[in-house]
Scaffold this active site. Sequence first.
Site, PDB file in Angstrom:
ATOM      1  N   LYS A  52       0.832  -1.214   0.000  1.00  0.00           N
ATOM      2  CA  LYS A  52       0.000   0.000   0.000  1.00  0.00           C
ATOM      3  C   LYS A  52       0.861   1.256   0.000  1.00  0.00           C
ATOM      4  CE  LYS A  52      -3.788  -2.373   2.366  1.00  0.00           C
ATOM      5  NZ  LYS A  52      -4.483  -2.634   3.618  1.00  0.00           N
ATOM      6  N   GLN A  96      -4.751  -1.828   9.868  1.00  0.00           N
ATOM      7  CA  GLN A  96      -4.587  -3.159   9.264  1.00  0.00           C
ATOM      8  C   GLN A  96      -5.121  -4.249  10.194  1.00  0.00           C
ATOM      9  OE1 GLN A  96      -3.499  -3.787   6.118  1.00  0.00           O
ATOM     10  NE2 GLN A  96      -3.904  -5.947   6.470  1.00  0.00           N
ATOM     11  N   ASP A 119     -11.242   2.264   4.157  1.00  0.00           N
ATOM     12  CA  ASP A 119     -11.488   0.818   4.073  1.00  0.00           C
ATOM     13  C   ASP A 119     -12.987   0.529   3.929  1.00  0.00           C
ATOM     14  OD1 ASP A 119      -9.336  -0.909   3.892  1.00  0.00           O
ATOM     15  OD2 ASP A 119      -8.898  -0.869   6.037  1.00  0.00           O
TER      16      ASP A 119
END
Length: 294
Positions: A52, A96, A119
Amino acid sequence: MKLLDGKKTSLEIQQEIAVEVQKMKNKGEKVPHLAAIIVGNDGASLTYVGSKVKACEKVGFESTLIKLPSTTTEIELLKKIKELNENVAIDGFIVQLPLPKQIDTQKVIMAIDPSKDVDGFHPENFGKMALDMTTFIPATPFGILELLERYGVETQGKHTVVIGRSHIVGRPMSILMGRKGFPGNSTVTLTHSYTKNIAQITTQADIIISALGVPNYLKAEMIKDDAVVIDVGITRVNDESTEKGYRIVGDVDFDACSKKASYITPVPGGVGPMTIAMLMKNTLLARERKMLKI
């Protein structure tokens, strides 16, 4: 059989984003800034977050990576999230997953500012998605939609079977494939570990989206001729014959299913790269929406 090439499509999307970022730079505007928090040293998570950060560099975004030890408490993590929520320089951020067992994942997701939740996991964003309102679509489902759209895969009036009901992929995909518009307008069956006679259902499917995490679960006899097969599964399987000592395997028996499918995603190189590209796209959208409010 046509391959739904996520790697190639992801690069195209990142190039499109890079063009937009260059326009911002030419105007002297602030470029999008994505932050990521990772707790602990999980190998797969570190690799994924690293990808990312590299993608941010590639498209011209600013990025911040915050690494916290596995002993981090829930209070410490929530404090860090609050800092990012209040930092006007950060357009979007992710935490994460998975998190260490001492941290309540739902509490963490709830703490993220929905306008920075790139997200798309916050209940406010999930609810808006379910109601067809403008919001952040979770990156993996967003990537699958983009693949279907760019390859012109017909979804209207089709029977879509989703295998797996996670909040990250299965459940949002079942909502999105049934929505009005393209890709969408299909009749959706959501299956899971308690579904009986699953092969009877999958053999009737025009489109199968498997997000189970069980290597080679979907066999050729479980799909009909010319089905569209989307493999979301990514599992590390030990393999001493490889340099890394493992290989990445999807939910689908690719060699056998590819002989029957009309379209199929490979693993790796299918849905995975699309997830990262759509995270970049969500960050760009976050920055654009913030600019409209100013």
